[in-house]
Design a protein around this motif. Structure first.
Motif, PDB file in Angstrom:
ATOM      1  N   ILE A  67      42.646  45.405  59.731  1.00  8.59           N
ATOM      2  CA  ILE A  67      41.450  46.080  60.257  1.00  8.59           C
ATOM      3  C   ILE A  67      41.331  47.466  59.645  1.00  8.59           C
ATOM      4  O   ILE A  67      40.240  47.890  59.232  1.00  8.59           O
ATOM      5  N   ARG A  68      42.449  48.211  59.575  1.00  9.40           N
ATOM      6  CA  ARG A  68      42.404  49.548  58.972  1.00  9.40           C
ATOM      7  C   ARG A  68      42.003  49.476  57.500  1.00  9.40           C
ATOM      8  O   ARG A  68      41.227  50.297  57.019  1.00  9.40           O
ATOM      9  N   THR A  69      42.503  48.472  56.791  1.00  9.75           N
ATOM     10  CA  THR A  69      42.145  48.303  55.378  1.00  9.75           C
ATOM     11  C   THR A  69      40.649  48.042  55.230  1.00  9.75           C
ATOM     12  O   THR A  69      39.979  48.643  54.386  1.00  9.75           O
ATOM     13  N   VAL A  70      40.127  47.162  56.073  1.00  7.41           N
ATOM     14  CA  VAL A  70      38.696  46.849  56.017  1.00  7.41           C
ATOM     15  C   VAL A  70      37.876  48.083  56.373  1.00  7.41           C
ATOM     16  O   VAL A  70      36.862  48.381  55.718  1.00  7.41           O
ATOM     17  N   GLU A  71      38.298  48.837  57.390  1.00  4.27           N
ATOM     18  CA  GLU A  71      37.567  50.047  57.777  1.00  4.27           C
ATOM     19  C   GLU A  71      37.563  51.059  56.636  1.00  4.27           C
ATOM     20  O   GLU A  71      36.545  51.712  56.377  1.00  4.27           O
ATOM     21  N   ASP A  72      38.705  51.201  55.947  1.00  5.12           N
ATOM     22  CA  ASP A  72      38.763  52.118  54.804  1.00  5.12           C
ATOM     23  C   ASP A  72      37.811  51.685  53.697  1.00  5.12           C
ATOM     24  O   ASP A  72      37.093  52.503  53.129  1.00  5.12           O
ATOM     25  N   ARG A  73      37.796  50.386  53.421  1.00  2.00           N
ATOM     26  CA  ARG A  73      36.891  49.887  52.372  1.00  2.00           C
ATOM     27  C   ARG A  73      35.439  50.080  52.766  1.00  2.00           C
ATOM     28  O   ARG A  73      34.608  50.434  51.924  1.00  2.00           O
ATOM     29  N   VAL A  74      35.126  49.856  54.036  1.00  2.23           N
ATOM     30  CA  VAL A  74      33.748  50.067  54.501  1.00  2.23           C
ATOM     31  C   VAL A  74      33.377  51.533  54.343  1.00  2.23           C
ATOM     32  O   VAL A  74      32.266  51.870  53.916  1.00  2.23           O
ATOM     33  N   GLY A  75      34.321  52.430  54.657  1.00  2.00           N
ATOM     34  CA  GLY A  75      34.057  53.860  54.485  1.00  2.00           C
ATOM     35  C   GLY A  75      33.794  54.215  53.041  1.00  2.00           C
ATOM     36  O   GLY A  75      32.877  54.987  52.734  1.00  2.00           O
ATOM     37  N   GLU A  76      34.593  53.633  52.144  1.00  2.00           N
ATOM     38  CA  GLU A  76      34.386  53.901  50.709  1.00  2.00           C
ATOM     39  C   GLU A  76      33.025  53.396  50.257  1.00  2.00           C
ATOM     40  O   GLU A  76      32.308  54.091  49.532  1.00  2.00           O
ATOM     41  N   VAL A  77      32.676  52.204  50.673  1.00  2.00           N
ATOM     42  CA  VAL A  77      31.378  51.635  50.290  1.00  2.00           C
ATOM     43  C   VAL A  77      30.248  52.483  50.866  1.00  2.00           C
ATOM     44  O   VAL A  77      29.242  52.747  50.193  1.00  2.00           O
ATOM     45  N   ARG A  78      30.407  52.922  52.107  1.00  2.00           N
ATOM     46  CA  ARG A  78      29.382  53.768  52.739  1.00  2.00           C
ATOM     47  C   ARG A  78      29.210  55.064  51.963  1.00  2.00           C
ATOM     48  O   ARG A  78      28.085  55.520  51.728  1.00  2.00           O
ATOM     49  N   GLU A  79      30.341  55.680  51.554  1.00  2.00           N
ATOM     50  CA  GLU A  79      30.260  56.923  50.786  1.00  2.00           C
ATOM     51  C   GLU A  79      29.557  56.696  49.446  1.00  2.00           C
ATOM     52  O   GLU A  79      28.716  57.499  49.047  1.00  2.00           O
ATOM     53  N   ARG A  80      29.916  55.601  48.789  1.00  2.00           N
ATOM     54  CA  ARG A  80      29.263  55.300  47.508  1.00  2.00           C
ATOM     55  C   ARG A  80      27.776  55.070  47.695  1.00  2.00           C
ATOM     56  O   ARG A  80      26.957  55.543  46.916  1.00  2.00           O
ATOM     57  N   ALA A  81      27.430  54.314  48.743  1.00  2.00           N
ATOM     58  CA  ALA A  81      26.018  54.016  48.985  1.00  2.00           C
ATOM     59  C   ALA A  81      25.262  55.300  49.320  1.00  2.00           C
ATOM     60  O   ALA A  81      24.140  55.508  48.847  1.00  2.00           O
ATOM     61  N   THR A  82      25.878  56.170  50.119  1.00  2.00           N
ATOM     62  CA  THR A  82      25.224  57.432  50.472  1.00  2.00           C
ATOM     63  C   THR A  82      25.038  58.287  49.227  1.00  2.00           C
ATOM     64  O   THR A  82      23.973  58.872  49.024  1.00  2.00           O
TER      65      THR A  82
END
Length: 140
Positions: A67-82
């Motif tokens: 779950i932590r790994t997925v949350e980190d990846r989602v955060g990275e994707v969110r930052e890239r998208a932003t």
């Protein structure tokens, strides 16, 4: 009675006692087996519960890590998208501003800056008029 009737197994008292003894031993063995199975089943059940608890704690750790790994990846994707969205928005603003300038339409900031300059010039003009010798002569 004949000799054959006396020698028959149904009439042998020793054989009947042996059968009763064997039946009793079988009965007691069955009771012992039942008691042993009941004890072993309790121990077996407790062991299964303990192993289940260990497996659950291991699983929680692995799932939590995933779950932590997925949350980190989602955060990275969110930052890239932003970041991509911000770049796109900035490029759009530049293109629109360039098109408006080519059409002779100025940006709001430029118009506001011109308004401030006009206000400053008007106040300077008023001050100069009020302090000029011609303005004093006209008042007199």
């Amino acid at each position: 009675m004949s000799d054959q009737d006396q020698n028959s197994p149904e009439n042998d008292p020793q054989l009947a006692d042996k059968i009763k003894g064997s039946a009793r031993q079988i009965w007691l063995a069955g009771l012992g087996a039942y008691t042993k199975a009941e004890e072993d089943a309790g121990k077996f059940f407790d062991r299964l519960v303990q192993e289940g608890e260990q497996l659950e704690s291991k699983t929680r750790g692995v799932v939590g890590k995933q779950i932590r790994t997925v949350e980190d990846r989602v955060g990275e994707v969110r930052e890239r998208a932003t970041g991509t969205w911000d770049k796109l928005e900035h490029m759009f603003d530049q293109r629109v501003s360039g098109a408006l300038r080519r059409l002779g339409i100025h940006r709001r900031e430029e118009i506001e800056a011109l308004e401030h300059r006009i206000a400053a010039l008007e106040s300077e003009l008023t001050r100069l008029r009020d302090s000029s010798p011609l303005a004093r002569d006209e008042e007199e």
